[in-house]
Write an enzyme that holds these catalytic residues in place. Sequence first.
Site, PDB file in Angstrom:
ATOM      1  N   MET A  90       0.799  -1.226   0.000  1.00 37.14           N
ATOM      2  CA  MET A  90       0.000   0.000   0.000  1.00 37.14           C
ATOM      3  C   MET A  90       0.832   1.277   0.000  1.00 37.14           C
ATOM      4  SD  MET A  90      -2.758  -1.565  -0.235  1.00 37.14           S
ATOM      5  CE  MET A  90      -4.142  -0.478   0.027  1.00 37.14           C
ATOM      6  N   ARG A  91       2.033   1.211  -0.590  1.00 38.12           N
ATOM      7  CA  ARG A  91       2.844   2.419  -0.672  1.00 38.12           C
ATOM      8  C   ARG A  91       3.346   2.564  -2.088  1.00 38.12           C
ATOM      9  NH1 ARG A  91       7.870   4.597   2.530  1.00 38.12           N
ATOM     10  NH2 ARG A  91       7.017   6.683   2.575  1.00 38.12           N
ATOM     11  N   HIS A 109      -4.770  -5.424  -8.637  1.00 42.88           N
ATOM     12  CA  HIS A 109      -5.652  -4.317  -8.239  1.00 42.88           C
ATOM     13  C   HIS A 109      -7.099  -4.803  -8.300  1.00 42.88           C
ATOM     14  CE1 HIS A 109      -6.778  -0.135  -7.706  1.00 42.88           C
ATOM     15  NE2 HIS A 109      -7.734  -0.362  -8.577  1.00 42.88           N
TER      16      HIS A 109
HETATM   17  C1  GRF Z   1      -6.148  -7.004  -2.669  1.00 42.81           C
HETATM   18  O1  GRF Z   1      -7.505  -6.689  -2.889  1.00 42.81           O
HETATM   19  C2  GRF Z   1      -5.286  -6.382  -3.734  1.00 42.81           C
HETATM   20  O2  GRF Z   1      -5.895  -6.347  -4.987  1.00 42.81           O
HETATM   21  C3  GRF Z   1      -5.081  -4.986  -3.219  1.00 42.81           C
HETATM   22  O3  GRF Z   1      -4.945  -5.150  -1.827  1.00 42.81           O
HETATM   23  C4  GRF Z   1      -5.615  -6.335  -1.413  1.00 42.81           C
HETATM   24  C5  GRF Z   1      -4.608  -7.176  -0.709  1.00 42.81           C
HETATM   25  O4  GRF Z   1      -5.163  -8.315  -0.136  1.00 42.81           O
HETATM   26  N1  GRF Z   1      -3.970  -4.353  -3.882  1.00 42.81           N
HETATM   27  P1  GRF Z   1      -4.203  -9.427   0.515  1.00 42.81           P
HETATM   28  O5  GRF Z   1      -3.259  -8.704   1.461  1.00 42.81           O
HETATM   29  O6  GRF Z   1      -3.482 -10.120  -0.590  1.00 42.81           O
HETATM   30  O7  GRF Z   1      -5.152 -10.325   1.257  1.00 42.81           O
END
Ligand code: GRF
Length: 212
Positions: A90-91, A109
């Site tokens: 998330m960065r 995504h």
């Molecule tokens: C997923 O929905 C992915 O598409 C998004 O963040 C979420 C991560 O889920 N980028 P996880 O940590 O793999 O359970």
Amino acid sequence: MLKLGVLASGGGSNLQAIIDEIAAKKLDAEIRVVISNKTDAYALTRAKNHGIPTRVITKEAFPVKDAFDAQICRALKESGVELVVLAGYMRLLSPAVIRAFPQRMMNIHPSLLPSFSGLHVQQKALEYGVKFSGATVHFVDEGLDTGPIIIQAVVPVLDSDTVESLSKRILAEEHRIYPEAIRLFIEDRLTVEGRRVFIKDPAVRAIKEAKK
Ligand code: GRF
């Protein structure tokens, strides 16, 4: 055997899907390192449960973005990573890191890009009223969720959907298409031309190889 480096900030269910495919011998790959920017990311626990080395690189420890990204890059290189897999990371990565792995970095995504890039996209899809959403695996370029698209999966949006129920349905598809995209990469079947990613037919590839 392809050497993977996975970056994850959260629960790591996509990481788990990849671990499971490797364990089932459906992916000829090895996860060399899981890197997180969050000390409490469950993805780290999942990695440890499978004996995968982990690294935690936080912005508290490296407040200057360039130094932070240099650490990420170093960790990936030290582990001999050939394909970087962003799995709920998330960065935003700086251009220097992205350029270090040209067309060797993928992201997943939870929408049908280019619709709904960025954060909270299941909520955005519900608010907009689309009838279908889905998941996208793409190569990473320097924009936000803008890289060439490798695979997409479509899921219906139901009248009864909440953010949670839609996210769950999309996530199930993510767990299917992310390992699939990595498999295509391993099989050298992906060709990028501009924005388009072409998937070579294995039979055509075999004929070409035989003619060499
Ligand atoms: C997923 O929905 C992915 O598409 C998004 O963040 C979420 C991560 O889920 N980028 P996880 O940590 O793999 O359970």
